[in-house]
Design a protein around this motif. Structure first.
Motif, short mmCIF file in Angstrom:
data_model
loop_
_atom_site.label_atom_id
_atom_site.label_comp_id
_atom_site.label_asym_id
_atom_site.label_seq_id
_atom_site.Cartn_x
_atom_site.Cartn_y
_atom_site.Cartn_z
N LEU A 194 0.29 -18.17 20.35
CA LEU A 194 -0.98 -18.17 19.38
C LEU A 194 -2.09 -19.33 20.40
N GLU A 195 -1.29 -19.61 21.15
CA GLU A 195 -2.81 -20.47 22.32
C GLU A 195 -3.08 -19.35 23.15
N ALA A 196 -2.55 -17.84 23.48
CA ALA A 196 -3.25 -16.83 24.09
C ALA A 196 -3.42 -15.87 23.27
N LEU A 197 -3.40 -16.24 21.97
CA LEU A 197 -4.19 -15.72 21.61
C LEU A 197 -6.44 -15.60 21.22
N ILE A 198 -5.78 -17.45 21.00
CA ILE A 198 -6.74 -18.57 20.86
C ILE A 198 -8.03 -17.43 21.97
N ALA A 199 -6.92 -17.75 23.08
CA ALA A 199 -7.46 -18.00 24.09
C ALA A 199 -8.19 -16.68 24.58
N GLY A 200 -7.89 -15.43 24.18
CA GLY A 200 -8.58 -13.95 23.77
C GLY A 200 -8.12 -13.20 24.64
N GLU A 201 -6.08 -13.31 24.39
CA GLU A 201 -5.62 -12.32 25.08
C GLU A 201 -5.76 -10.92 23.57
N ARG A 202 -5.90 -9.90 24.32
CA ARG A 202 -5.56 -9.13 23.28
C ARG A 202 -4.39 -7.89 23.36
N SER A 203 -3.65 -8.27 24.42
CA SER A 203 -2.56 -7.24 24.73
C SER A 203 -1.18 -7.51 24.34
N PRO A 204 -0.67 -6.77 23.45
CA PRO A 204 1.09 -6.97 23.10
C PRO A 204 2.07 -6.85 23.78
N LYS A 205 1.62 -6.24 25.04
CA LYS A 205 2.88 -6.18 25.85
C LYS A 205 2.61 -7.98 26.84
N ALA A 206 1.23 -7.97 26.97
CA ALA A 206 1.12 -9.37 27.63
C ALA A 206 1.82 -10.36 27.08
N LEU A 207 1.30 -10.81 25.63
CA LEU A 207 1.77 -11.54 24.61
C LEU A 207 3.47 -11.59 24.22
N ALA A 208 3.93 -10.78 24.66
CA ALA A 208 5.11 -10.66 23.91
C ALA A 208 6.00 -10.96 25.49
N GLU A 209 5.47 -11.16 26.91
CA GLU A 209 6.13 -12.10 27.87
C GLU A 209 6.56 -13.35 28.15
N LEU A 210 4.93 -14.04 27.25
CA LEU A 210 5.44 -15.35 26.40
C LEU A 210 5.91 -16.18 26.11
N ALA A 211 7.43 -15.07 25.22
CA ALA A 211 8.46 -15.14 24.63
C ALA A 211 9.09 -15.93 25.73
N HIS A 212 10.21 -16.84 25.07
CA HIS A 212 11.34 -17.96 26.45
C HIS A 212 12.98 -16.93 26.20
N GLY A 213 13.08 -17.31 26.86
CA GLY A 213 14.51 -16.90 26.80
C GLY A 213 15.73 -17.00 25.11
N THR A 214 15.36 -17.75 24.65
CA THR A 214 16.01 -18.26 22.98
C THR A 214 15.60 -17.31 22.29
N ILE A 215 14.14 -16.35 22.12
CA ILE A 215 13.74 -16.11 20.91
C ILE A 215 14.95 -14.27 21.11
N LYS A 216 15.38 -14.61 20.28
CA LYS A 216 16.38 -12.68 19.99
C LYS A 216 15.46 -12.22 19.79
N ALA A 217 14.41 -11.50 19.51
CA ALA A 217 13.86 -10.64 19.04
C ALA A 217 13.27 -10.54 21.25
N SER A 218 13.53 -7.93 20.67
CA SER A 218 13.34 -7.91 21.82
C SER A 218 11.69 -7.71 22.16
N HIS A 219 11.59 -7.63 23.56
CA HIS A 219 9.75 -6.74 23.69
C HIS A 219 9.12 -6.68 23.34
N THR A 220 9.85 -5.40 22.63
CA THR A 220 9.44 -4.50 22.62
C THR A 220 9.32 -4.84 20.82
N ALA A 221 10.06 -4.98 19.96
CA ALA A 221 9.89 -5.62 18.92
C ALA A 221 8.85 -6.49 18.89
N LEU A 222 8.69 -8.09 20.40
CA LEU A 222 7.78 -8.38 19.46
C LEU A 222 6.03 -8.23 19.87
#
Length: 445
Positions: A194-222
């Motif tokens: 959310l903070e990255a979206l507010i800061a102006g980041e719009r790339s879905p792949k870059a936003l998905a990379e911010l997920a930590h290891g506890t997230i079960k969803a894959s990077h593709t789904a994110l």
């Protein structure tokens, strides 16, 4: 001749209920109508009644207290009208007068009589002098302050939840489906996105990379969930909502810290041996209530704030349960006994006990077994009320005895204490209802 039933004869010791000098106040927002009834000085058996109006300012109420003391008034009764009764109750009580707050349902005027402030005050005074009223529970000042803190925390927690829900709706408006792949969008990973979206980041792949290891969803789904039309308007609104959530979180933490300090000042501390060490460590009332299944520290704080720590106000656990409106109302008419609704009761206490009952119903404990036994024939809501009642009974016993500790009876308590003959009879009746002939043969040992 028809038979008559004279009923049971019982000798009852009648206590003196007549109050010689009494005052009643019919309270409004800016004023109060006062009725004072005292014995006649010259003619025994007669009463002197004086009705007058007073403004609801501190100075006028203190002058009223001095006047009532000079008249020898021993009890002042007032109806619970919104929060306007508080100045009268607290100021008169500070001058040493015995103040009673009564329920409006108990002091309704007789139908057919005019409805005026003067007549209401007179009626209230007549009921008070004849001992026909019951005083409501008004906790002492430290407990009232504790109530303010716990209730303010509950209100802010609900408000924070509302803003979190509005944030999720805002993301849905921007076609960001983050809540479908992350359980808590306000966790570490969700907040970073959310903070990255507010800061102006719009790339879905870059936003998905911010997920930590506890997230079960894959990077593709994110990445697919983060693909949307998040614009500058959404960023502005999301920033405001997140700032409000953070502010409310800080305020909730401050209230929790203050509640903990106040409870530590009020609680009676007992010592018990630490596990495996043989040392004495203090245990607070909150920690003792926390041992009840379903009751956490926050719930225990709310229960103590609403009921108070002095259980002498409630002679038995049944009195406390009845005050909380967690026992069904008995209605008898024409030889038939039915149970009515429990009533509204204290919404703050009932809410906390309801949440505790829901949590306890999922446990493998006595309370969980009680819920599962009742829900089959009484339904979900009535089973929860029964579990909440059991929790409140346990609270009364723990608070009534500072040395008591909660001990769970076990999920198999009902099975261990079951009457085998009664259980056999019930099972045979069920089989016969299904069309079977049943013959029981005792097992050889």
């Amino acid at each position: 001749m028809a038979d008559t039933d004279n009923g049971d004869t019982e000798e009852i010791e009648q206590a003196e209920e007549f109050v010689a000098r009494v005052a009643a106040i019919d309270i409004a927002k800016a004023s109060g109508m006062v009725c004072v009834r005292t014995p006649h000085e010259d003619e025994p058996g007669k009463r002197v009644q004086r009705v007058f109006n007073t403004v609801a300012t501190s100075g006028a109420i203190l002058d009223l207290a001095d006047h009532l003391i000079c008249q020898g008034v021993t009890r002042v009764v007032m109806e619970a009208t919104s929060t306007y009764w508080k100045p009268y109750f607290f100021l008169l009580e500070s001058r040493g007068l015995e103040c009673w707050l009564v329920n409006a349902r108990d002091v309704k005027n007789v139908p057919g009589r005019p409805k005026t402030d003067r007549l209401d005050a007179v009626w209230l005074a007549k009921l008070a002098e004849r001992g026909m009223l019951r005083a409501s529970f008004v906790p002492p000042k430290p407990v009232r302050e504790l109530r303010d803190l716990t209730r303010a925390r509950a209100v802010m927690t609900h408000e924070r939840t509302r803003h979190k829900q509005r944030t999720e709706k805002l993301l849905e408006d921007a076609q960001i489906k983050l809540s479908t792949v992350i359980a808590d969008i306000f966790g570490v990973s969700g907040r970073a996105m959310l903070e990255a979206l507010i800061a102006g980041e719009r790339s879905p792949k870059a936003l998905a990379e911010l997920a930590h290891g506890t997230i079960k969803a894959s990077h593709t789904a994110l990445a697919e969930a983060l693909t949307g039309r998040f614009e500058e308007h959404h960023a502005f609104m999301c920033r405001m909502l997140l700032d409000t959530v953070d502010y409310l979180t800080v305020q909730i933490d401050k209230l929790t810290a203050r509640i903990t300090i106040r409870l530590a000042e009020l609680s009676t501390t007992e010592d018990h041996e630490g596990p495996g060490q043989g040392t004495l460590i203090p245990i607070t009332d909150v920690e003792r209530l926390d041992e009840i299944p379903g009751v956490g520290p926050s719930t225990a704080q709310v229960i103590l704030a609403e009921t108070g720590l002095d259980m002498s106000v409630f002679p038995t656990a049944g009195h406390l349960v009845s005050w909380a409106k967690l026992s069904p109302r008995t209605i008898q008419s024409g030889g038939k006994n039915t149970s009515g609704p429990t009533g509204k009761g204290n919404p703050w206490l009932r809410g906390a006990l309801g949440e505790a009952a829901i949590s306890a119903a999922r446990t493998d404990t006595f309370l969980g077994a009680r819920y599962r036994r009742l829900v089959k024939r009484r339904g979900h809501m009535k089973a929860l009320v029964a579990v909440a009642r059991s929790i409140l009974v346990s609270v009364w016993h723990l608070m009534n005895d500072p040395t008591a500790r909660y001990r769970d009876l076990g999920a198999d308590w009902h099975t261990r204490n079951l009457d085998p003959h009664r259980k056999s009879r019930d099972l045979v009746r069920q089989l016969k209802a299904l069309g079977h002939d049943v013959t029981l043969t005792p097992a050889t040992t």
